[in-house]
Enzyme design. Structure first.
Site, short mmCIF file in Angstrom:
data_model
loop_
_atom_site.label_atom_id
_atom_site.label_comp_id
_atom_site.label_asym_id
_atom_site.label_seq_id
_atom_site.Cartn_x
_atom_site.Cartn_y
_atom_site.Cartn_z
N LYS A 169 3.00 -8.49 -10.78
CA LYS A 169 3.75 -7.46 -10.04
C LYS A 169 3.57 -7.64 -8.54
O LYS A 169 4.53 -7.47 -7.77
CB LYS A 169 3.28 -6.07 -10.47
N LYS A 237 1.14 0.48 1.02
CA LYS A 237 0.14 0.37 -0.05
C LYS A 237 0.29 -0.96 -0.79
O LYS A 237 -0.69 -1.69 -0.99
CB LYS A 237 0.28 1.56 -1.00
#
Length: 303
Positions: A169, A237
């Site tokens: 991911k 993030k």
């Protein structure tokens, strides 16, 4: 099956609806109960805590903001570890650090349960349509047990042991951030050089310059909302996790680090709550051009 789903944000809330449509008994949990209104109307049960959402379930799904939040959901007071039992499966769809995910997987394994890291991609339209891609890392037999349920939300790709889903991911988001930044630079350069945007975009959507980003994300720039479904705070993030993964792997990743700086500049300029594609607006504003264009630009989260 009896399923728990913790985290009903933009992606999680949309994905969880497909589990109800698939005929499963769903218990949902979120910090904001209003996010579960549609799920409850379709027959889901509400849980006030992650522990309550875990109790008695065959599979527990989580999808929250990031490492700090999933740590709290699992290890915190009234967290998953309070109720998870032997042979239950926990599937975490949070974009997390591989190291943090492995540590949580070990804690779950100590209870005799199975942990799968399966972060997702495909945007809100993919989540709504049951076409959200899931990168699964963990015990292969556990992934195969969970696969029929997971595939109600979209295709599942087995990547290897715990942590490999998380790394995949991060690689996916790494490429997306680079593509989005490059897309802005190319479109702005072409428009400022005199090419009509209505001609430039379809031309670049062919051949070597084509990308998912050009097809899926450029309309959010043309519409002028820059996709608020995923914020610059989330980009900060994710890019932090990506750069940390590059450091852990010992890779130079110079382009990735430059792109991280561009997203941070956009976040500081426009605000962390603004849509991810403000990284393109940064380029527009610097050049003094606009990429807004008339068209039927239906937001992807409404499709």
């Amino acid at each position: 099956m009896k399923i728990g789903f913790i985290g009903l944000g933009t992606m999680g809330g949309a994905a969880a609806l497909n589990l109800i449509k698939g005929g499963h008994d769903l218990t949902v949990c979120d910090l904001d109960k209003s996010r579960g209104a549609e799920h409850l109307a379709m027959g889901a049960t509400w849980a006030n805590t992650a522990a309550d959402a875990t109790k008695g379930c065959d599979i527990i799904f989580t999808m929250v903001f990031g490492p700090k939040e999933i740590e709290s959901v699992v290890r915190g007071e009234n967290g998953i570890l309070q109720e998870i039992r032997k042979d239950q499966i926990w599937v975490d769809m949070t974009t997390n650090s591989p190291e943090g995910g492995k540590a949580l997987a070990d804690a779950v394994a100590a209870k005799g349960a199975f942990a799968i890291d399966a972060p997702v991609t495909g945007a809100v339209d993919g989540a709504r349509a049951g076409k959200m891609t899931q990168f699964a890392g963990g015990d292969e037999a556990a992934v195969e047990r969970a696969r029929p349920v997971m595939e109600l939300m979209g295709p599942v790709y087995y990547m290897g042991g715990n942590g490999t889903g998380a790394i995949t991911k991060l690689c996916s988001n790494q490429l997306w951030a680079i593509h989005a930044t490059a897309m802005g630079e190319a479109l702005v350069m072409g428009v400022k050089s005199g090419v009509d945007l209505s001609n430039l975009w379809p031309a670049l959507s062919l051949g070597a310059s084509d990308s998912w980003c050009l097809h899926h994300d450029a309309p959010s720039v043309f519409a002028g909302h820059y996709d608020p479904s995923f914020t610059l705070d989330l980009c900060k993030k994710d890019l932090g996790l990506i750069v940390s993964a590059c450091d852990a792997a010992g890779t130079e990743s110079s382009l990735t680090r430059l792109v991280q700086q561009r997203f941070e500049k956009a976040r500081l300029a426009y605000g962390g709550e603004k849509g991810e594609l403000h990284v393109v607006k940064l380029e527009e504003d610097a050049a003094g051009v606009s990429l807004q264009m008339d068209g039927d630009w239906v937001p992807h989260w409404e499709k």
